[in-house]
Design a protein around this motif. Structure first.
Motif, mmCIF file in Angstrom:
data_model
loop_
_atom_site.group_PDB
_atom_site.id
_atom_site.type_symbol
_atom_site.label_atom_id
_atom_site.label_comp_id
_atom_site.label_asym_id
_atom_site.label_seq_id
_atom_site.Cartn_x
_atom_site.Cartn_y
_atom_site.Cartn_z
ATOM 1 N N ALA A 87 -21.504 -21.490 1.068
ATOM 2 C CA ALA A 87 -22.534 -21.189 0.233
ATOM 3 C C ALA A 87 -22.638 -19.644 -0.335
ATOM 4 N N LYS A 88 -21.957 -18.753 0.218
ATOM 5 C CA LYS A 88 -22.095 -17.655 -0.526
ATOM 6 C C LYS A 88 -20.915 -17.619 -1.683
ATOM 7 N N LEU A 89 -19.974 -18.192 -1.506
ATOM 8 C CA LEU A 89 -18.825 -18.394 -2.563
ATOM 9 C C LEU A 89 -19.550 -19.294 -3.824
ATOM 10 N N ARG A 90 -20.162 -20.005 -3.629
ATOM 11 C CA ARG A 90 -20.850 -21.082 -4.566
ATOM 12 C C ARG A 90 -21.669 -20.156 -5.007
ATOM 13 N N GLU A 91 -22.422 -19.285 -4.424
ATOM 14 C CA GLU A 91 -23.553 -18.437 -5.371
ATOM 15 C C GLU A 91 -22.751 -17.440 -6.279
ATOM 16 N N ARG A 111 0.422 -19.571 -5.427
ATOM 17 C CA ARG A 111 1.128 -20.483 -6.257
ATOM 18 C C ARG A 111 0.416 -21.579 -6.725
ATOM 19 N N LEU A 112 -0.548 -21.962 -6.405
ATOM 20 C CA LEU A 112 -1.265 -23.188 -6.957
ATOM 21 C C LEU A 112 -2.117 -22.704 -8.179
ATOM 22 N N GLY A 113 -2.299 -21.346 -8.349
ATOM 23 C CA GLY A 113 -2.978 -20.806 -9.411
ATOM 24 C C GLY A 113 -4.470 -20.818 -9.021
ATOM 25 N N LEU A 114 -4.780 -20.789 -7.800
ATOM 26 C CA LEU A 114 -6.262 -20.696 -7.349
ATOM 27 C C LEU A 114 -6.735 -19.484 -7.377
ATOM 28 N N ILE A 115 -5.839 -18.500 -6.951
ATOM 29 C CA ILE A 115 -6.232 -17.120 -7.008
ATOM 30 C C ILE A 115 -5.064 -16.233 -7.823
ATOM 31 N N ARG A 116 -5.232 -15.313 -8.449
ATOM 32 C CA ARG A 116 -4.294 -14.635 -9.178
ATOM 33 C C ARG A 116 -4.160 -13.079 -8.176
ATOM 34 N N ASP A 117 -2.563 -12.899 -7.856
ATOM 35 C CA ASP A 117 -2.259 -11.819 -7.103
ATOM 36 C C ASP A 117 -2.148 -10.544 -8.248
ATOM 37 N N LEU A 118 -3.098 -9.627 -8.313
ATOM 38 C CA LEU A 118 -2.748 -8.538 -9.298
ATOM 39 C C LEU A 118 -1.542 -7.552 -9.167
ATOM 40 N N GLN A 119 -1.117 -7.537 -7.947
ATOM 41 C CA GLN A 119 0.064 -6.641 -7.769
ATOM 42 C C GLN A 119 1.193 -7.519 -8.495
ATOM 43 N N MET A 120 1.252 -8.807 -8.230
ATOM 44 C CA MET A 120 2.367 -9.532 -8.751
ATOM 45 C C MET A 120 2.192 -9.949 -10.299
ATOM 46 N N GLU A 121 0.950 -10.012 -10.671
ATOM 47 C CA GLU A 121 0.585 -10.388 -12.011
ATOM 48 C C GLU A 121 -0.695 -9.928 -12.559
ATOM 49 N N THR A 156 -4.094 -19.338 9.507
ATOM 50 C CA THR A 156 -5.331 -20.162 9.051
ATOM 51 C C THR A 156 -5.041 -21.595 9.263
ATOM 52 N N SER A 157 -5.548 -22.542 10.010
ATOM 53 C CA SER A 157 -5.259 -23.887 9.742
ATOM 54 C C SER A 157 -5.093 -24.410 8.605
ATOM 55 N N TRP A 158 -4.313 -25.459 8.138
ATOM 56 C CA TRP A 158 -4.033 -26.031 6.957
ATOM 57 C C TRP A 158 -5.216 -26.877 6.616
ATOM 58 N N SER A 159 -5.893 -27.507 7.383
ATOM 59 C CA SER A 159 -7.294 -27.977 6.982
ATOM 60 C C SER A 159 -8.275 -27.195 6.531
ATOM 61 N N VAL A 160 -8.538 -26.151 6.907
ATOM 62 C CA VAL A 160 -9.189 -24.895 6.449
ATOM 63 C C VAL A 160 -8.901 -24.512 5.242
ATOM 64 N N VAL A 161 -7.461 -24.173 4.963
ATOM 65 C CA VAL A 161 -6.924 -23.773 3.786
ATOM 66 C C VAL A 161 -7.255 -24.846 2.637
ATOM 67 N N ALA A 162 -7.086 -26.040 3.002
ATOM 68 C CA ALA A 162 -7.487 -27.093 2.189
ATOM 69 C C ALA A 162 -9.003 -26.866 1.499
ATOM 70 N N ASP A 163 -9.785 -26.667 2.521
ATOM 71 C CA ASP A 163 -11.555 -26.737 2.333
ATOM 72 C C ASP A 163 -11.588 -25.447 1.466
ATOM 73 N N LEU A 164 -10.934 -24.169 1.577
ATOM 74 C CA LEU A 164 -11.259 -23.380 0.561
ATOM 75 C C LEU A 164 -10.393 -23.603 -0.975
ATOM 76 N N ALA A 165 -9.257 -24.016 -0.703
ATOM 77 C CA ALA A 165 -8.613 -24.609 -2.018
ATOM 78 C C ALA A 165 -9.655 -25.471 -2.772
ATOM 79 N N SER A 166 -9.975 -26.334 -1.993
ATOM 80 C CA SER A 166 -11.247 -27.146 -2.674
ATOM 81 C C SER A 166 -12.320 -26.582 -3.537
ATOM 82 N N LEU A 167 -12.713 -25.842 -2.789
ATOM 83 C CA LEU A 167 -13.964 -24.855 -3.060
ATOM 84 C C LEU A 167 -13.343 -24.093 -4.377
#
Length: 341
Positions: free
Chosen positions: A31-35, A106-116, A60-71
């Motif tokens: 809810a916070k991230l959507r806001e 790697r999926l491009g969902l976040i951008r690591d500023l140290q690398m890029e 972190t479990s991959w199912s939870v990772v998938a939840d955040l990736a979807s969000l």
């Protein structure tokens, strides 16, 4: 024309509840991230900045990772970040490719500023670069973490640098690795930090303006992980930063505003202190018990010579043996902190 950034604190995304949480922690984070996305969309932000600890654990479990990736597919603009201590194993940045954080990058969902690093120009002769330095074993030891990497672009006017550092305005009062704002040496115009969950609560906009013009921003974590009084009371929100051209050469300006999140419920509604109070009561009982043991032990020390004398008579032990036994007991008693009475 100006550029707008939405700046968050640590996310600590996880699928289970931290101890003391009364609600569903993952649903609260969603809810916070959507806001945050809504604020960024409404303000037409160029980017969202989260200064590390996207996840609460590199396991972190991959199912939870998938939840955040979807969000994260709902983001209205790029999410810029750096590695936090919870995103990698043991402060070793080389492990990042094997972590959920590394996967999102790697999926491009976040951008690591140290690398890029990220660069944009909202108007002519106003170029903004955003760089970063993730957490590692030298964080808050090597002051180089606060300096943006060198560049070959002399026309760049405004530099923002993101770190995951225990950056504080004053000493914490106890032993903890940290860096004081006044000791930071940097070529950046703005330092954005995470790691310290309380942010800069003594400043309405969660920003510290140093005398030399460098601005330090930490809005505080988006999550409440512990039921401490400070965590219970602090507001949860984001910093809205607006960068603009002042019309003075090489002098861009920046204003900051703290925006509380409406989806963040008060601390007393989502955190319980029952387990902390139970632990305190347990500790007090243990201390009382240890005190009784100490008193009983002192009494036994007083009786020990009589016991030894009785055994010596029954076993017909030599006087030298009895003396050595008493000497050893005396030395042991001294080592244990006993008192001679």
């Amino acid at each position: 024309m100006s550029a707008t950034l939405v700046i968050c604190g640590d996310l600590h995304y996880r699928g289970s509840n931290p101890r003391g949480r009364l609600d569903n922690f993952q649903e609260a984070l969603d809810a916070k991230l959507r806001e945050v996305f809504h604020v960024a969309r409404d303000k037409e932000a160029t980017a969202i900045i989260i200064p590390g600890d996207i996840f609460d654990s590199f396991n972190t479990s991959w199912s939870v990772v998938a939840d955040l990736a979807s969000l994260l597919t709902e983001q209205p603009c790029p999410v810029l970040t750096v590695m936090g201590n919870h995103d990698i194993a043991g402060g070793n940045q080389e492990t990042v490719r094997r972590t959920p954080y590394g996967l999102l990058a790697r999926l491009g969902l976040i951008r690591d500023l140290q690398m890029e690093p990220y660069e944009f120009s909202p108007e002519y002769n106003l170029i903004i670069t955003i760089t970063g330095h993730g957490y590692n074993t030298e964080t808050d030891v090597d002051m180089g973490q606060f300096t943006p990497p060198p560049d070959d672009y002399p026309e760049i006017r405004f530099k923002i640098h993101v770190v995951h550092s225990m950056l504080l305005e004053k000493p914490p009062g106890f032993d903890m690795r940290h860096t004081l704002v006044r000791n930071v040496k940097t070529t950046a115009d703005v330092i954005i930090s995470g790691h310290y969950h309380l942010g800069f609560p003594e400043h309405p906009a969660m920003c510290v303006d140093r005398d030399d013009g460098v601005m330090f921003i930490n809005p505080g974590a988006l999550c409440r992980l512990a039921a401490t009084p400070a965590e219970m009371d602090r507001p949860i929100g984001v910093v809205l930063a607006e960068i603009f051209n002042t019309g003075i050469e090489d002098k861009p300006g920046m204003t900051c505003q703290f925006i509380p999140l409406q989806s963040a419920r008060p601390g007393y509604e989502v955190l319980s202190r029952d387990h902390l109070e139970a632990e305190q009561e347990r500790e007090e009982r243990i201390n009382r018990f240890l005190g009784l043991l100490a008193a009983e032990g002192e009494a036994k020390f007083l009786e020990i010579q009589e016991i030894i004398d009785d055994i010596a008579k029954r076993e017909e032990l030599p006087a030298a043996v009895v003396k050595e036994a008493l000497n050893r007991i005396g030395r042991a008693r001294e080592a244990l902190g006993g008192r001679n009475t």
